[in-house]
Motif scaffolding. Structure first.
Motif, mmCIF file in Angstrom:
data_model
loop_
_atom_site.group_PDB
_atom_site.id
_atom_site.type_symbol
_atom_site.label_atom_id
_atom_site.label_comp_id
_atom_site.label_asym_id
_atom_site.label_seq_id
_atom_site.Cartn_x
_atom_site.Cartn_y
_atom_site.Cartn_z
ATOM 1 N N GLY A 78 23.850 40.931 54.732
ATOM 2 C CA GLY A 78 22.825 41.220 53.716
ATOM 3 C C GLY A 78 23.076 42.555 53.037
ATOM 4 O O GLY A 78 22.999 42.677 51.813
ATOM 5 N N MET A 79 23.397 43.562 53.832
ATOM 6 C CA MET A 79 23.621 44.902 53.267
ATOM 7 C C MET A 79 24.901 44.949 52.434
ATOM 8 O O MET A 79 24.941 45.596 51.393
ATOM 9 N N ILE A 80 25.924 44.267 52.932
ATOM 10 C CA ILE A 80 27.186 44.247 52.186
ATOM 11 C C ILE A 80 26.979 43.568 50.824
ATOM 12 O O ILE A 80 27.488 44.037 49.806
ATOM 13 N N CYS A 81 26.174 42.498 50.799
ATOM 14 C CA CYS A 81 25.875 41.828 49.521
ATOM 15 C C CYS A 81 25.124 42.758 48.571
ATOM 16 O O CYS A 81 25.421 42.818 47.377
ATOM 17 N N LYS A 82 24.148 43.479 49.115
ATOM 18 C CA LYS A 82 23.380 44.408 48.280
ATOM 19 C C LYS A 82 24.288 45.509 47.734
ATOM 20 O O LYS A 82 24.206 45.886 46.560
ATOM 21 N N ALA A 83 25.150 46.034 48.617
ATOM 22 C CA ALA A 83 26.073 47.090 48.197
ATOM 23 C C ALA A 83 26.988 46.580 47.091
ATOM 24 O O ALA A 83 27.239 47.265 46.101
ATOM 25 N N TYR A 84 27.449 45.361 47.247
ATOM 26 C CA TYR A 84 28.357 44.762 46.262
ATOM 27 C C TYR A 84 27.672 44.674 44.890
ATOM 28 O O TYR A 84 28.274 45.004 43.864
ATOM 29 N N ALA A 85 26.416 44.270 44.902
ATOM 30 C CA ALA A 85 25.672 44.152 43.641
ATOM 31 C C ALA A 85 25.554 45.512 42.947
ATOM 32 O O ALA A 85 25.688 45.618 41.732
ATOM 33 N N VAL A 86 25.315 46.567 43.721
ATOM 34 C CA VAL A 86 25.199 47.909 43.130
ATOM 35 C C VAL A 86 26.553 48.352 42.577
ATOM 36 O O VAL A 86 26.666 48.828 41.450
ATOM 37 N N LEU A 87 27.608 48.169 43.372
ATOM 38 C CA LEU A 87 28.927 48.666 42.961
ATOM 39 C C LEU A 87 29.518 47.896 41.777
ATOM 40 O O LEU A 87 30.323 48.454 41.030
ATOM 41 N N LEU A 88 29.101 46.652 41.593
ATOM 42 C CA LEU A 88 29.548 45.922 40.395
ATOM 43 C C LEU A 88 29.094 46.670 39.140
ATOM 44 O O LEU A 88 29.793 46.692 38.133
ATOM 45 N N VAL A 89 27.911 47.291 39.236
ATOM 46 C CA VAL A 89 27.397 48.057 38.099
ATOM 47 C C VAL A 89 28.024 49.448 38.043
ATOM 48 O O VAL A 89 28.539 49.866 37.014
#
Ligand SMILES: [Zn+2]
Ligand SMILES: [Zn+2]
Ligand SMILES: [Zn+2]
Length: 486
Positions: free
Chosen positions: A410-421
């Motif tokens: 879950g955290m890795i997915c959230k981090a990924y969403a932030v870093l895409l931006v």
């Protein structure tokens, strides 16, 4: 640079505004360094062109000072290194990073003239130097720098006036942008990016700036990219809106942020968050619930935290990690009786203890602290803050190591969403995260279907290191985006 224009921002002097619409993750502009140098302590560990940390680097045969990944990086460097190379040979050794950067700027001005260079909205001559605001200590340092510079500067190069040299050191002092290695783990150098210098600060900005080391390996292909910074939109920006970035980390009460900005960058922050003290209540939160602590108890817990943080700094710089953990646990006990979960003093301890415990491979305890930390961060930071993304990534990795696959994924997915931006899909850190996301997703599915297979797969993953081990904790405080010493 067609999408932005220089204008006069009310009360702030020069600024940059958008001339078209942008959305979260859009690159507003990319800019190559006007000049950049590797830090003194890392000159043999980091490529002097792309600033990647590499195990094997090739040394410049002439000066025996500069190091490069390969021929591509070396060839790219030559225009900027040529004069430096012969000056180092003549001088007998390389001067410090400040002098090297100033000299690189001067040689470039000598080659191209001091006016506007291609793609630049402002010339080096026109950047702010704040020399007139320097205190006694800073003036003394400036004099020493100028002296060492003149010793290094070759007699056959252009003769330079004192004012001109002071100006350049002033510019470096307040506009030097910190460059990091390709994993974003370590500050490795400093560079000057004139267009970036035009962007004003806001504690709650609409853009973020990210360093990309580029991809030099793919010579002559469309994937060949060069070292640069990217200005990226954090949300929707309309034509006419002023662009802003945050020069410092948000996690401080407004009064402290204002003090820091005044000291480092010589201005009074009038951003909305500072003026209204937005989130100050959260950042100083006292414990909630039935047993509300007295104001004295809160004060005492904060003072205890400040004292402990000093002791922790010392223990951490000496590498005595078990002592760091002990100090943190004691401090947490005090804090938990008086402080709220979003209190910055509590968060500082949680950040240190989770990092150190992960490094010592006590993943389960580390994960518990990391979870509390990122839960609070999500209430405090802008949802697309790069610091938040990096913290989520580290917390996700810690959970993964602790075998807490569901929370970790879950955290890795959230981090990924932030870093895409904030970093974009091609940045090496985002790519690492994508690999971790795919790996942890597969494991999670396996875990839900067949636990035995899951443990088999974990063993393999641990050996392949798709999900990295934790780096050794450093005492480096996150610097402001500009390198200026505190
Ligand atoms: Zn390189
Ligand atoms: Zn050389
Ligand atoms: Zn502010």
């Amino acid at each position: 640079m067609e999408a932005v224009e220089v204008f006069t921002s009310e009360g702030k002097g020069r600024g940059l505004k958008a001339t078209k619409e942008f959305f979260a993750g859009d690159v507003i502009f990319a800019e190559r360094a006007y000049a950049a140098v590797v830090f003194d302590s890392l000159t043999h560990l980091v490529c002097h062109t792309c600033f990647k940390r590499q195990a094997k680097l090739h040394r410049c045969g002439q000066c025996k000072f500069a190091y490069y990944c390969d021929r591509t990086c070396q060839r790219d460097a030559w225009a900027n290194h040529k004069s430096e190379c012969s000056a180092i040979k003549k001088h007998g050794k390389a001067p410090n990073e400040n002098i090297r950067l100033a000299a690189r700027i001067m040689w470039r001005i000598e080659r191209e003239g001091g006016g506007l260079t291609e793609g630049c909205l402002v010339s080096i001559d026109d950047l702010q130097n704040h020399v007139e605001s320097f205190g006694e200590e800073e003036k003394k340092e400036l004099r020493l720098d100028v002296e060492s510079f003149l010793e290094f500067w070759p007699s056959e190069s252009q003769h330079l006036g004192m004012q001109c040299i002071s100006h350049i050191f002033g510019v470096i002092n307040c506009n030097g942008f910190t460059l990091s290695d390709q994993r974003g783990l370590q500050a490795v150098g400093v560079g000057i990016f004139p267009n970036l210098c035009l962007i004003n600060h806001d504690c709650w900005p609409n853009c973020t700036v990210i360093f990309n080391n580029g991809n030099h390996e793919a010579v002559r292909s469309m994937f060949h990219t060069q070292m640069r910074i990217e200005l990226r939109a954090l949300g929707k920006i309309s034509p006419g809106n002023e662009l802003s970035v945050s020069y410092i980390d948000f996690l401080n009460v407004s009064e402290e942020r204002k003090r820091q900005l005044k000291k480092q960058y010589y201005f009074d922050c009038t951003c909305e968050h500072c003026q209204k003290g937005i989130k100050d209540d959260l950042l100083l939160a006292a414990k909630e619930g039935e047993e509300k602590p007295s104001p004295e108890a809160v004060k005492e817990a904060i003072q205890f935290s400040k004292d402990t943080l000093e002791k922790i700094d010392k223990a951490r710089s000496e590498g005595v990690y078990h002592e760091v953990v002990k100090l943190c646990r004691e401090c947490l006990k005090k804090q938990e009786a008086a402080l709220g979960e979003t209190n910055i003093y509590l968060l500082r301890i949680l950040s240190i203890v989770s990092e150190v415990l992960s490094y010592l491979q006590f993943f389960e305890e580390a994960a518990g602290y990391a979870k509390r930390m990122v839960d609070a961060y999500m209430k405090l930071y802008h949802p697309n803050n790069a610091q938040l993304g990096m913290a989520l990534m580290r917390a996700g990795v810690t959970h993964w190591h602790a075998g807490l696959i569901e929370a970790g994924h879950g955290m890795i997915c959230k981090a990924y969403a932030v870093l895409l931006v904030t970093h974009g899909p091609t940045h090496p850190i985002t790519k690492d995260l994508e690999a971790m996301r795919i790996q942890s997703e597969m494991e999670l599915r396996m875990f839900q279907q067949n636990e035995f297979m899951y443990y088999k797969m974990r063993e393999a993953a641990l050996q392949n290191q798709t999900i990295q081990v934790m780096p050794e904790p450093t005492n480096e405080v996150a610097p402001g985006i500009f390198q200026r010493k505190q």
